[in-house]
Write an enzyme that holds these catalytic residues in place. Structure first.
Site, PDB file in Angstrom:
ATOM      1  N   HIS A 223       0.863  -1.190   0.000  1.00 49.11           N
ATOM      2  CA  HIS A 223       0.000   0.000   0.000  1.00 49.11           C
ATOM      3  C   HIS A 223       0.906   1.248   0.000  1.00 49.11           C
ATOM      4  CE1 HIS A 223      -3.505   2.379   0.561  1.00 49.11           C
ATOM      5  NE2 HIS A 223      -3.848   2.053   1.793  1.00 49.11           N
TER       6      HIS A 223
ATOM      7  N   HIS B  47      -2.450  -2.722  -9.510  1.00 52.22           N
ATOM      8  CA  HIS B  47      -3.436  -2.123  -8.620  1.00 52.22           C
ATOM      9  C   HIS B  47      -4.669  -3.015  -8.588  1.00 52.22           C
ATOM     10  CE1 HIS B  47      -6.037   0.891  -6.783  1.00 52.22           C
ATOM     11  NE2 HIS B  47      -4.914   1.468  -6.400  1.00 52.22           N
TER      12      HIS B  47
ATOM     13  N   ASP C 281       2.604   5.197  -6.864  1.00 50.43           N
ATOM     14  CA  ASP C 281       3.860   5.125  -6.124  1.00 50.43           C
ATOM     15  C   ASP C 281       5.090   4.963  -7.012  1.00 50.43           C
ATOM     16  OD1 ASP C 281       2.832   5.331  -3.500  1.00 50.43           O
ATOM     17  OD2 ASP C 281       2.063   3.292  -3.654  1.00 50.43           O
TER      18      ASP C 281
HETATM   19  N1  CMC Z   1       4.812  -7.201  -9.978  1.00 54.17           N
HETATM   20  C1  CMC Z   1       4.724  -8.461 -10.502  1.00 54.17           C
HETATM   21  N2  CMC Z   1       3.592  -9.164 -10.542  1.00 54.17           N
HETATM   22  C2  CMC Z   1       2.496  -8.601 -10.016  1.00 54.17           C
HETATM   23  C3  CMC Z   1       2.503  -7.297  -9.465  1.00 54.17           C
HETATM   24  C4  CMC Z   1       3.724  -6.600  -9.457  1.00 54.17           C
HETATM   25  N3  CMC Z   1       3.804  -5.373  -8.953  1.00 54.17           N
HETATM   26  N4  CMC Z   1       1.263  -6.991  -9.028  1.00 54.17           N
HETATM   27  C5  CMC Z   1       0.496  -8.053  -9.297  1.00 54.17           C
HETATM   28  N5  CMC Z   1       1.242  -9.022  -9.893  1.00 54.17           N
HETATM   29  C6  CMC Z   1       0.761 -10.315 -10.401  1.00 54.17           C
HETATM   30  C7  CMC Z   1       0.538 -11.315  -9.279  1.00 54.17           C
HETATM   31  O1  CMC Z   1       1.677 -12.076  -9.021  1.00 54.17           O
HETATM   32  C8  CMC Z   1      -0.607 -12.113  -9.832  1.00 54.17           C
HETATM   33  O2  CMC Z   1      -0.086 -12.998 -10.799  1.00 54.17           O
HETATM   34  P1  CMC Z   1      -0.731 -14.489 -10.951  1.00 54.17           P
HETATM   35  O3  CMC Z   1      -2.118 -14.242 -11.467  1.00 54.17           O
HETATM   36  O4  CMC Z   1       0.167 -15.189 -11.908  1.00 54.17           O
HETATM   37  O5  CMC Z   1      -0.716 -15.091  -9.575  1.00 54.17           O
HETATM   38  C9  CMC Z   1      -1.460 -11.086 -10.597  1.00 54.17           C
HETATM   39  O6  CMC Z   1      -0.516 -10.084 -10.985  1.00 54.17           O
HETATM   40  C10 CMC Z   1      -2.569 -10.475  -9.762  1.00 54.17           C
HETATM   41  O7  CMC Z   1      -1.978  -9.946  -8.585  1.00 54.17           O
HETATM   42  P2  CMC Z   1      -2.702  -9.888  -7.188  1.00 54.17           P
HETATM   43  O8  CMC Z   1      -1.667  -9.856  -6.104  1.00 54.17           O
HETATM   44  O9  CMC Z   1      -3.743 -10.962  -7.104  1.00 54.17           O
HETATM   45  O10 CMC Z   1      -3.448  -8.487  -7.320  1.00 54.17           O
HETATM   46  P3  CMC Z   1      -4.056  -7.647  -6.139  1.00 54.17           P
HETATM   47  O11 CMC Z   1      -5.155  -6.871  -6.711  1.00 54.17           O
HETATM   48  O12 CMC Z   1      -4.357  -8.516  -4.967  1.00 54.17           O
HETATM   49  O13 CMC Z   1      -2.830  -6.702  -5.702  1.00 54.17           O
HETATM   50  C11 CMC Z   1      -1.346  -4.887  -5.518  1.00 54.17           C
HETATM   51  C12 CMC Z   1      -2.727  -5.351  -6.003  1.00 54.17           C
HETATM   52  C13 CMC Z   1      -1.249  -3.372  -5.607  1.00 54.17           C
HETATM   53  C14 CMC Z   1      -1.175  -5.280  -4.024  1.00 54.17           C
HETATM   54  C15 CMC Z   1      -0.255  -5.575  -6.370  1.00 54.17           C
HETATM   55  O14 CMC Z   1      -0.394  -5.213  -7.727  1.00 54.17           O
HETATM   56  C16 CMC Z   1       1.153  -5.264  -5.880  1.00 54.17           C
HETATM   57  O15 CMC Z   1       1.659  -5.959  -4.994  1.00 54.17           O
HETATM   58  N6  CMC Z   1       1.833  -4.215  -6.454  1.00 54.17           N
HETATM   59  C17 CMC Z   1       3.121  -3.805  -5.976  1.00 54.17           C
HETATM   60  C18 CMC Z   1       2.968  -2.950  -4.727  1.00 54.17           C
HETATM   61  C19 CMC Z   1       2.456  -1.584  -5.063  1.00 54.17           C
HETATM   62  O16 CMC Z   1       2.938  -0.925  -5.966  1.00 54.17           O
HETATM   63  N7  CMC Z   1       1.491  -1.114  -4.262  1.00 54.17           N
HETATM   64  C20 CMC Z   1       0.924   0.232  -4.404  1.00 54.17           C
HETATM   65  C21 CMC Z   1      -0.501   0.195  -4.848  1.00 54.17           C
HETATM   66  S1  CMC Z   1      -1.084   1.799  -5.418  1.00 54.17           S
HETATM   67  C22 CMC Z   1      -1.006   2.838  -4.053  1.00 54.17           C
HETATM   68  C23 CMC Z   1      -1.946   2.475  -2.998  1.00 54.17           C
HETATM   69  O17 CMC Z   1      -3.156   2.715  -3.144  1.00 54.17           O
HETATM   70  O18 CMC Z   1      -1.502   1.992  -1.978  1.00 54.17           O
END
Ligand code: CMC
Length: 462
Positions: free
Chosen positions: A301, A340, A396
């Site tokens: 986050h 996201h 971010d």
């Molecule tokens: N790098 C590589 N792979 C990723 C990433 C990433 N940053 N984000 C998602 N994935 C992949 C993940 O491994 C999964 O792949 P698979 O379907 O093969 O298992 C797929 O994409 C879906 O990911 P998820 O974790 O199920 O998606 P989510 O909606 O639960 O997570 C997130 C959203 C923001 C936590 C995630 O994209 C992430 O960890 N991003 C990096 C951290 C980040 O930049 N966070 C800031 C978010 S924006 C500011 C805020 O509001 O906080």
């Protein structure tokens, strides 16, 4: 609206409940839709059919409780870890269309707000519902600036931390300690107390953040200068050393203000849901804001801006990017600042920040890590792994590069996110407190543990 559509199955093959998805083509043998805003559900365990109301493209989860096999059953629940498809509130504050990359506060596009308003105007908009006129803004600003000074006890509180304590840990504690100074804030049903807490949180958060920075640097604390703008005063409290009057650089002051606007609200994200969840127990808003800040601190986050900078340091140079991307694709870490839960398109905040970066670097000099970030983005946006999963830069990805160019230490980045988000947390908390449909947040669980069993004596346990 078509009532009966494709058949979706919930549960295992022994216990099947058929749900007709009204958005999809209906099965060949299904009757044609009546246009009635209801959903028909047939429970194949009993053969009974139920009709539940659809409002705002949503059904009430509690309407499913009538679906039972026996009269003493609890009734049907939904299972939704991480709230992937569950609305927990009705809100009029922020609208996001994640597929189109659209973000509105109270109906106003984020691009226009960033260009035409100050952070304090946006805070007013989020909390009061409309943009202020000149007189309202003056009144709002006067009230906020009347509360910028922090109690002297904060200096003692901060001295209790180790010299290398993370600023976010200190910030969370400082927010929680506000509840000890203003105990009346727990009268959350009193609009006057809510208003006072809103002024204090918006006013004092930058003072506490700047004190935290100066404590970690060993600098003497700099007090607020209420003749400056909100962002200008924060820069003054951060960086004034010796000057009688600190004059922030107008471009950096404006940039910081825009960054606060871009972070101000983002509907039901993890920290905002925490603000609502903690606040739903009717604790005071300072304690709820401390909880929200704790939720923000995590790398997934608001801690992601810090994690991006650490990632760019780890990558080190443009030639190392292909190997880094390969590791990410093999699951050995994430590309921080990408992806996201809601945006499946370019985060509109990231586009604005990318443009701001050029203006800042024209003054501060180019952050050398920008080349690594741009190349990471270029490669990721044409790579199948990221395309398939709709992973784009989020807010971010570039914000940290600007913060670093403005001399903020990397560990302060999540605190900066929290300063902007404070007005959104307050608006969402107030909306929750005044919403007659809300109650204490209390999710259900599916219990899969042991059935009742007797406790063996210690000597009987192997
Ligand atoms: N790098 C590589 N792979 C990723 C990433 C990433 N940053 N984000 C998602 N994935 C992949 C993940 O491994 C999964 O792949 P698979 O379907 O093969 O298992 C797929 O994409 C879906 O990911 P998820 O974790 O199920 O998606 P989510 O909606 O639960 O997570 C997130 C959203 C923001 C936590 C995630 O994209 C992430 O960890 N991003 C990096 C951290 C980040 O930049 N966070 C800031 C978010 S924006 C500011 C805020 O509001 O906080």
């Amino acid at each position: 609206m078509n009532l009966l559509g494709d058949l979706t199955t919930i549960g295992n093959s022994d216990e099947v409940v058929e749900v007709f998805n009204t958005n999809q083509e209906r099965p060949m043998d299904a009757p044609s839709g009546t246009g009635k805003p209801t959903l028909s559900i047939t429970d194949n365990r009993t053969g009974k059919t139920y009709e539940v109301k659809i409002e705002h493209d949503t059904i009430q989860a509690t309407d499913l409780r009538q679906i039972k096999v026996n009269a003493d059953d609890f009734g049907l629940m939904t299972y939704d870890p991480a709230f992937m498809n569950t609305a927990s509130c009705k809100s009029t504050i922020t609208y996001i269309d994640g597929d189109k990359g659209i973000l509105h506060y109270r109906g106003y596009p984020i691009e226009q707000l960033a260009e035409r308003c100050s952070y304090l105007e946006v805070a007013y908009l989020l909390i009061r519902g409309e943009l202020p006129n000149k007189e309202q803004l003056d009144d709002w600003t006067t009230h906020i600036f009347a509360h910028t000074y922090a109690h002297e006890n904060f200096k003692k509180l901060l001295e209790g931390f180790r010299h290398d304590a993370h600023p976010m840990g200190m910030f969370i504690s400082a927010l929680a300690s506000l509840s000890t100074l203003y105990p009346c804030a727990n009268r959350i049903g009193d609009p006057k107390e809510r208003e006072l807490a809103a002024y204090r949180l918006i006013a004092k958060a930058p003072t506490l953040a700047a004190f935290i920075y100066r404590r970690s640097m060993g600098f003497p604390y700099a007090h607020p200068d209420n003749s400056l703008s909100y962002a200008g005063n924060f820069l003054n409290m951060m960086y004034r050393i010796g000057e009688i009057k600190y004059a922030p650089h107008p471009v950096l002051e404006k940039t910081l203000d825009v960054l606060f606007i871009l972070h101000a609200d983002h509907e039901q994200n993890c920290s905002t849901s925490t603000m609502r969840g903690v606040g739903s127990s009717h604790v005071d808003p300072y304690s709820a804001a401390a909880g929200a800040s704790a939720a923000l601190y995590g790398n997934l986050h608001g801690g992601a801006n810090e994690a991006v900078l650490r990632m760019l340091d780890e990558v080190g140079s443009v030639d190392k990017i292909p190997a880094f991307i390969k590791d990410v694709k093999e699951g050995k870490g994430r590309l921080m600042g990408f992806g996201h839960r809601v945006y499946k398109n370019y985060d509109p905040r990231a586009s604005i920040i990318k443009r701001l970066a050029d203006q800042v670097f024209a003054i501060t000099g180019r952050n050398p890590k920008l080349d690594i970030a741009l190349e990471l983005e270029r490669i990721a946006l044409q790579d199948d792994y990221f395309i398939k999963r709709k992973l784009y830069p989020n807010v971010d990805f570039y914000s940290g590069l600007i913060y670093q160019a403005m001399q903020f230490p990397v560990a302060m980045f999540p605190v900066l996110f929290a300063l902007g988000r404070m007005s959104g947390w307050i608006a969402q908390w107030a909306e929750m407190i005044t919403d007659s449909e809300q109650k204490i947040a209390r999710p259900r669980q599916i219990y899969l543990g042991h059935a009742k069993r007797d406790v063996p004596l210690l000597i009987q346990r192997s």
